[in-house]
Design a protein around this motif. Structure first.
Motif, PDB file in Angstrom:
ATOM      1  N   ASN A   1       0.858  -1.180   0.000  1.00 39.70           N
ATOM      2  CA  ASN A   1       0.000   0.000   0.000  1.00 39.70           C
ATOM      3  C   ASN A   1       0.897   1.233   0.000  1.00 39.70           C
ATOM      4  O   ASN A   1       1.410   1.644   1.035  1.00 39.70           O
ATOM      5  N   ILE A   2       1.086   1.803  -1.178  1.00 40.29           N
ATOM      6  CA  ILE A   2       2.006   2.934  -1.336  1.00 40.29           C
ATOM      7  C   ILE A   2       1.256   4.248  -1.147  1.00 40.29           C
ATOM      8  O   ILE A   2       0.211   4.471  -1.763  1.00 40.29           O
ATOM      9  N   ILE A   3       1.785   5.121  -0.286  1.00 34.60           N
ATOM     10  CA  ILE A   3       1.201   6.439  -0.056  1.00 34.60           C
ATOM     11  C   ILE A   3       1.860   7.426  -1.013  1.00 34.60           C
ATOM     12  O   ILE A   3       3.071   7.643  -0.967  1.00 34.60           O
ATOM     13  N   HIS A   4       1.078   8.005  -1.891  1.00 34.63           N
ATOM     14  CA  HIS A   4       1.600   8.948  -2.889  1.00 34.63           C
ATOM     15  C   HIS A   4       1.468  10.373  -2.347  1.00 34.63           C
ATOM     16  O   HIS A   4       0.376  10.929  -2.288  1.00 34.63           O
ATOM     17  N   GLU A   5       2.588  10.939  -1.941  1.00 35.78           N
ATOM     18  CA  GLU A   5       2.599  12.312  -1.428  1.00 35.78           C
ATOM     19  C   GLU A   5       2.624  13.332  -2.563  1.00 35.78           C
ATOM     20  O   GLU A   5       2.318  14.504  -2.364  1.00 35.78           O
ATOM     21  N   PHE A   6       3.010  12.904  -3.765  1.00 34.42           N
ATOM     22  CA  PHE A   6       3.111  13.793  -4.922  1.00 34.42           C
ATOM     23  C   PHE A   6       2.291  13.205  -6.069  1.00 34.42           C
ATOM     24  O   PHE A   6       1.985  12.006  -6.077  1.00 34.42           O
ATOM     25  N   PRO A   7       1.949  14.021  -7.069  1.00 28.72           N
ATOM     26  CA  PRO A   7       1.227  13.480  -8.230  1.00 28.72           C
ATOM     27  C   PRO A   7       2.013  12.369  -8.911  1.00 28.72           C
ATOM     28  O   PRO A   7       3.231  12.468  -9.069  1.00 28.72           O
ATOM     29  N   VAL A   8       1.321  11.323  -9.294  1.00 29.76           N
ATOM     30  CA  VAL A   8       1.973  10.193  -9.956  1.00 29.76           C
ATOM     31  C   VAL A   8       2.215  10.552 -11.416  1.00 29.76           C
ATOM     32  O   VAL A   8       1.281  10.831 -12.160  1.00 29.76           O
ATOM     33  N   LYS A   9       3.484  10.527 -11.818  1.00 29.50           N
ATOM     34  CA  LYS A   9       3.832  10.863 -13.203  1.00 29.50           C
ATOM     35  C   LYS A   9       3.883   9.619 -14.083  1.00 29.50           C
ATOM     36  O   LYS A   9       3.464   9.625 -15.218  1.00 29.50           O
ATOM     37  N   THR A  10       4.455   8.572 -13.544  1.00 28.01           N
ATOM     38  CA  THR A  10       4.655   7.355 -14.321  1.00 28.01           C
ATOM     39  C   THR A  10       4.301   6.153 -13.458  1.00 28.01           C
ATOM     40  O   THR A  10       4.732   6.068 -12.316  1.00 28.01           O
ATOM     41  N   THR A  11       3.532   5.224 -13.981  1.00 25.96           N
ATOM     42  CA  THR A  11       3.192   4.024 -13.230  1.00 25.96           C
ATOM     43  C   THR A  11       3.960   2.809 -13.731  1.00 25.96           C
ATOM     44  O   THR A  11       3.992   1.796 -13.063  1.00 25.96           O
ATOM     45  N   LEU A  12       4.577   2.936 -14.905  1.00 22.72           N
ATOM     46  CA  LEU A  12       5.296   1.792 -15.459  1.00 22.72           C
ATOM     47  C   LEU A  12       6.438   2.283 -16.339  1.00 22.72           C
ATOM     48  O   LEU A  12       6.237   3.087 -17.247  1.00 22.72           O
TER      49      LEU A  12
END
Length: 374
Positions: A193-204
């Motif tokens: 369960n990853i907490i994203h503190e910043f906008p996700v730019k790339t998932t792969l």
């Protein structure tokens, strides 16, 4: 007139009370150099998630790194921790250290905002890489009955406060994306369960970026609906770098039919729960028969041409405690010894070998390291 004797008696009484107070309630004068160890209450920074042994293909973006400005985790992070600030105020911690089983001390200062999470890598691909000159690396990171010991200091206006935090004994024998997570005070083993503190730019990451990071064909991550295909190369060169691509199933079928590439395939090992992943040019594996005593394998083949094959054999099967991780292998094609090239990953032994058209069986028998000396 003041009674001197009464004053002395009072003084003695006060001194006696102070002695009793100091005896039962030790008081330490606080200066800028004073260190007080607190062992009660909830520490301001705690460990809330532990990955002891994960795949090298794991990647998460938009996260806060504990130690630098990086906003991604992986793809080389085989082991990592999640830290959490339990306070409603920003915290700065120093003297950060972990037990030697998962990492080294000497981490830089960590700053966490109110109720903020951050991630710190404890084991990476370098720790498990193949050694110089073809020797094997360190193998899987520590993952059996590991206790995470986390220590740090907080420097308030007066004095330094040391904190120590420990998890229970944790084990992870799977090498997958499941982690140990602290939920409502209890530790649970489930999907990360990853907490994203910043906008996700790339998932792969792209296939080329993944392979540049040392990710093998077996661990390559493709988008949903896509599969791995390997471009055909010189079948006489076992050291040639393979070109990996992620394509849709219809495209993969067309590329195979045209002879451009070969697919990633799997075959079950008889009488076990293990599976071998492989890709090959010019032949096909019909069956795999394991030897449960020697931890060796016999491959039954159907060939149509001279072949170049890469196998991913689970270390959970092949790494015998009697032979250990530093074994070599006697590899034969129809009884004739052939050369092979080996690479070690945290979960598999990766073999690349060449053999002639018409080969019916390949045997792989582990050999103790001592037999290769001199």
């Amino acid at each position: 007139m003041i009674d001197i004797r009464k004053m002395k008696t009072l003084d003695y009484l006060i001194i006696g009370v102070l002695i009793i107070l100091f005896a039962y309630f030790p008081v330490k004068l606080v200066t800028a150099d004073t260190t007080t160890i607190l062992d009660t209450g909830v520490p301001p920074i705690i460990v809330t998630q532990v990955e002891l042994w994960g795949p090298v293909s794991f990647y998460a973006d938009g996260v806060k790194s504990c130690t630098d400005d990086n906003t991604s985790l992986g793809p080389w992070a085989v082991g990592w921790l999640e830290l959490y600030n339990t306070k409603n105020e920003a915290m700065i911690i120093n003297d950060v250290g972990f037990n030697s089983a998962i990492g080294e001390s000497g981490y830089p200062q960590i700053t966490l905002g109110p109720n903020e999470h951050c991630y710190i890598t404890t084991q990476n691909r370098i720790d498990t890489r193949i050694g110089v000159g073809g020797s094997l690396g360190n193998g899987a990171p520590p993952h059996d009955n590991v206790t995470i010991l986390f220590s740090y200091s907080v420097q308030p206006f007066a004095g330094k406060t040391l904190y120590k935090y420990a998890t229970p004994n944790l084990s992870d024998d799977y090498g997958d994306t499941r982690t140990w997570q602290q939920v409502d005070g209890k530790w649970t083993f489930k999907e990360a369960n990853i907490i994203h503190e910043f906008p996700v730019k790339t998932t792969l990451l792209s296939p080329s970026r993944q392979t540049q990071s040392g990710i093998s064909a077996k661990d390559l991550n493709c988008k949903a609906g896509s599969v791995v295909i390997i471009k055909k190369s010189d079948p006489t060169n076992e050291y040639l770098q393979d070109h990996l691509s992620c394509v849709t199933l219809p495209s993969a079928s067309k590329l195979v039919d045209r002879g451009w590439g070969v697919p990633l395939q799997t075959v079950s090992m008889q009488n076990t729960n293990s599976t071998i992943t492989y890709y090959v040019e010019g032949s096909k594996i019909n069956s795999v028969t394991p030897d449960l005593t020697t931890h060796g394998l016999t491959l039954s083949l159907e060939t149509t041409d001279n072949s170049r094959m890469t196998l991913f054999i689970p270390r959970s099967f092949m790494d015998s405690p009697k032979i250990d991780d530093y074994a070599s292998f006697n590899v034969t094609a129809d009884g004739n010894k052939i050369d092979y090239h080996e690479h070690l990953t945290p979960t598999d032994r990766m073999f690349t070998m060449l053999f002639q058209n018409g080969t019916k069986t390949i045997q792989m028998i582990p050999q103790p390291f001592k037999e290769n000396q001199g």
